[in-house]
Design an enzyme around this catalytic site. Structure first.
Site, PDB file in Angstrom:
ATOM      1  N   HIS A  17       3.343   3.591   0.621  1.00 24.55           N
ATOM      2  CA  HIS A  17       4.296   2.711   1.332  1.00 24.55           C
ATOM      3  C   HIS A  17       4.999   3.384   2.518  1.00 24.55           C
ATOM      4  O   HIS A  17       4.988   2.827   3.628  1.00 24.55           O
ATOM      5  CB  HIS A  17       5.349   2.177   0.356  1.00 24.55           C
ATOM      6  CG  HIS A  17       4.842   1.111  -0.560  1.00 24.55           C
ATOM      7  ND1 HIS A  17       5.378  -0.154  -0.638  1.00 24.55           N
ATOM      8  CD2 HIS A  17       3.834   1.119  -1.446  1.00 24.55           C
ATOM      9  CE1 HIS A  17       4.733  -0.865  -1.532  1.00 24.55           C
ATOM     10  NE2 HIS A  17       3.784  -0.105  -2.046  1.00 24.55           N
ATOM     11  N   ASP A 116      10.308  -2.235   4.220  1.00 26.50           N
ATOM     12  CA  ASP A 116       9.303  -2.605   3.243  1.00 26.50           C
ATOM     13  C   ASP A 116       9.783  -3.902   2.593  1.00 26.50           C
ATOM     14  O   ASP A 116      10.962  -4.021   2.226  1.00 26.50           O
ATOM     15  CB  ASP A 116       9.198  -1.478   2.190  1.00 26.50           C
ATOM     16  CG  ASP A 116       7.959  -1.608   1.337  1.00 26.50           C
ATOM     17  OD1 ASP A 116       7.786  -2.669   0.692  1.00 26.50           O
ATOM     18  OD2 ASP A 116       7.147  -0.670   1.311  1.00 26.50           O
TER      19      ASP A 116
HETATM   20  C1  U2F Z   1      -0.010   1.524  -3.800  1.00 25.71           C
HETATM   21  O1  U2F Z   1      -1.279   2.098  -3.601  1.00 25.71           O
HETATM   22  P1  U2F Z   1      -1.713   3.549  -3.211  1.00 25.71           P
HETATM   23  O2  U2F Z   1      -0.804   4.106  -2.214  1.00 25.71           O
HETATM   24  O3  U2F Z   1      -1.971   4.386  -4.393  1.00 25.71           O
HETATM   25  O4  U2F Z   1      -3.180   3.222  -2.644  1.00 25.71           O
HETATM   26  P2  U2F Z   1      -3.722   2.529  -1.321  1.00 25.71           P
HETATM   27  O5  U2F Z   1      -2.989   1.301  -0.922  1.00 25.71           O
HETATM   28  O6  U2F Z   1      -5.143   2.368  -1.570  1.00 25.71           O
HETATM   29  O7  U2F Z   1      -3.456   3.610  -0.210  1.00 25.71           O
HETATM   30  C2  U2F Z   1      -3.895   4.903  -0.345  1.00 25.71           C
HETATM   31  C3  U2F Z   1      -3.960   5.482   1.047  1.00 25.71           C
HETATM   32  O8  U2F Z   1      -4.076   6.892   0.921  1.00 25.71           O
HETATM   33  C4  U2F Z   1      -5.193   7.345   1.675  1.00 25.71           C
HETATM   34  C5  U2F Z   1      -6.128   6.159   1.769  1.00 25.71           C
HETATM   35  C6  U2F Z   1      -5.168   4.988   1.833  1.00 25.71           C
HETATM   36  O9  U2F Z   1      -4.798   4.735   3.174  1.00 25.71           O
HETATM   37  O10 U2F Z   1      -6.951   6.307   2.913  1.00 25.71           O
HETATM   38  N1  U2F Z   1      -5.856   8.469   0.999  1.00 25.71           N
HETATM   39  C7  U2F Z   1      -6.265   9.507   1.771  1.00 25.71           C
HETATM   40  O11 U2F Z   1      -6.098   9.515   2.996  1.00 25.71           O
HETATM   41  N2  U2F Z   1      -6.870  10.569   1.153  1.00 25.71           N
HETATM   42  C8  U2F Z   1      -7.083  10.595  -0.181  1.00 25.71           C
HETATM   43  O12 U2F Z   1      -7.642  11.598  -0.648  1.00 25.71           O
HETATM   44  C9  U2F Z   1      -6.674   9.494  -0.971  1.00 25.71           C
HETATM   45  C10 U2F Z   1      -6.074   8.431  -0.348  1.00 25.71           C
HETATM   46  C11 U2F Z   1      -0.173   0.632  -5.010  1.00 25.71           C
HETATM   47  F1  U2F Z   1      -0.489   1.417  -6.093  1.00 25.71           F
HETATM   48  C12 U2F Z   1      -1.248  -0.398  -4.753  1.00 25.71           C
HETATM   49  O13 U2F Z   1      -1.394  -1.222  -5.872  1.00 25.71           O
HETATM   50  C13 U2F Z   1      -0.908  -1.223  -3.516  1.00 25.71           C
HETATM   51  O14 U2F Z   1      -1.957  -2.094  -3.195  1.00 25.71           O
HETATM   52  C14 U2F Z   1      -0.636  -0.282  -2.322  1.00 25.71           C
HETATM   53  C15 U2F Z   1      -0.162  -1.032  -1.100  1.00 25.71           C
HETATM   54  O15 U2F Z   1       1.017  -1.688  -1.380  1.00 25.71           O
HETATM   55  O16 U2F Z   1       0.333   0.706  -2.662  1.00 25.71           O
END
Ligand code: U2F
Length: 449
Positions: A17, A116
């Protein structure tokens, strides 16, 4: 006295976020260098996000530390929700206090509040200040819509817990006929009282988000048109400004050159986002499946490898596998060697997989992830779920067989192609997301109110 545009920014300091919001601020700050952006975030989260992003030269972005609500000397139990709940309990006072101090010290009034969307109390703060509240919803349109329909869902389904009415679909809501009651996040499963702060925060958000002047999403008009049209009819303004990827990290571990050495569409990329690790038995099952199928893999694995349950697996398979603590994900998903993305179905990951054209194997855990899995597997058919919704060796081998089989893979690629094309159009010059971003800039820098 001349009034200067000054945007106060409130992120939700967990997972991706704060990075996603800071990325937006960076784009706005580049487009509007005369506007001041004040980014209020917890000390820890500020350190993390600012060290990840290169903001050299962005003199119009300043960060301010706020209280994270963690009492001095507090020992965490290991439950990740604990930090979130402590933070929520400290809101909105922590944001308000620091904001007031800043305005008093600088005399620079705030002209827009960009937050947010989770932080529904921003509606009151913006109203008191007589300025617009622009809410950034970091997930997809369906999840937002479900939060807004919280009351109606409860009236229609009479939900009292996750096990009830699980196969019942939400066909009484626009564009939701594939979504089942069991896909709903915990926060929407039961009517919670303020003693469960996260549920309460999200339930409040579902009610007050209508008061925002604009809701901005990392989505594009070709995605979920029915849901998006419904959102547009209920909210004052909805701007899809995606798809955009969060800025990737430096490829210090050589992931991309490692991928260069592999055949097209052969590698499984594995990541569970920024907060999650599957339980040990599932990690073991996934590893066994990869080993037995001899699938080359690239695994973004945030845990310490030394002494880890999977240490032996990583060693044994090092000739065809690569494990890194953090990977340049969006670039990896755009690489032609990646054939499948094993994902928790976080929204940003899903968007990046679509942009990269990579079919997915889904292992959702919480929040919007079950909804995302349902849509991408059952409606869009650009990925699949797992038998029993967890990693078991046989089920995971089966899922790998299905996705990597030529016929299925081509079909999913074709389905992704439709979204990819509409995404490409959306972000092209004059595309809908490009135009929406221009409107977003205008709204944020406007100082007439
Ligand atoms: C929460 O999700 P997360 O932050 O866990 O996961 P994502 O929305 O998929 O975002 C992960 C980001 O981290 C980056 C990847 C994504 O842009 O490219 N990343 C990276 O650069 N290198 C890595 O080794 C691993 C990840 C929540 F848990 C979800 O349910 C929601 O959908 C999301 C959005 O609100 O937030």
């Amino acid at each position: 006295m001349e009034k200067k545009a000054h945007v106060a920014v409130f992120p939700f300091p967990f997972g991706s976020h704060p990075t996603a919001l800071l990325h937006l601020v960076q784009r706005l700050a580049a487009a509007a260098p005369a506007v001041q952006f004040s980014y209020f975030n917890t000390t820890n989260s500020n350190q993390k996000v600012f060290s990840k992003m290169n903001l050299n030269g962005y003199d119009n972005i300043r960060s301010y530390n706020i209280d994270d609500g963690v009492p001095e000397g507090h020992v965490f139990s290991g439950n990740p929700v604990e930090a979130i709940e402590l933070f929520i309990k400290a809101t909105p006072l922590n944001f308000r206090k620091r904001l007031e101090e800043l305005v008093e010290a600088t005399g620079l009034k705030v002209t827009c509040l960009l937050t947010d969307a989770f932080l529904g109390f921003s509606a009151d703060i913006a109203e008191e200040m007589g300025i617009p509240w622009v809410a950034f919803w970091t997930a997809g349109p369906t999840a937002l819509s479900l939060h807004m329909y919280f009351d109606l869902i409860h009236r229609n389904l009479g939900l009292t817990g996750r096990t009830q009415n699980s196969e019942q679909t939400l066909d009484f809501l626009p564009g939701m006929s594939a979504i089942r009651a069991s896909d709903l996040p915990d926060e929407l499963q039961s009517l919670d009282k303020p003693d469960r702060p996260f549920s309460y925060l999200l339930q409040t958000m579902g009610l007050v988000v209508r008061r925002s002047s604009t809701v901005v999403l990392n989505s594009f008009d070709g995605i979920d048109p029915l849901v998006t049209a419904d959102l547009k009819s209920k909210l004052k303004k909805v701007l899809n400004i995606g798809p955009f990827s969060l800025p990737p990290c430096q490829d210090q571990s050589g992931c991309l050159s490692w991928l260069d050495r592999h055949n097209a569409a052969s590698v499984a990329y594995i990541s569970f986002g920024s907060m999650l690790t599957p339980p040990p038995n599932e990690l073991a099952a996934l590893a066994e499946a990869l080993e037995e199928k001899k699938v080359p893999y690239l695994w973004s694995f945030r845990e310490d490898l030394k002494g880890h349950l999977l240490e032996g697996f990583f060693k044994r398979t090092s000739s065809r596998g690569k494990v890194v603590a953090w990977a340049p994900q969006s670039q990896i998903l755009a690489h032609s060697s990646v054939g499948v993305f094993i994902t928790h179905c976080g929204w940003n990951s899903m968007v990046e997989s679509i942009t990269g054209g990579v079919p997915m194997i889904c292992r959702p855990f919480f929040g919007d992830q079950m909804i995302n899995r349902r849509i991408l597997a059952d409606v869009w058919q650009i990925g699949i779920g797992l038998e029993g919704d967890v990693f078991a060796k046989a089920g995971t081998m089966n899922a790998l067989d299905i996705v990597l089989s030529k016929e299925n893979w081509n079909k999913m690629r074709e389905n992704i192609g439709v979204f990819k094309e509409s995404a490409t159009k959306a972000v092209a010059p004059n595309g809908s997301s490009t135009e929406n971003f221009k409107s977003f800039i205008d709204i944020v820098i406007n100082i007439s109110s």
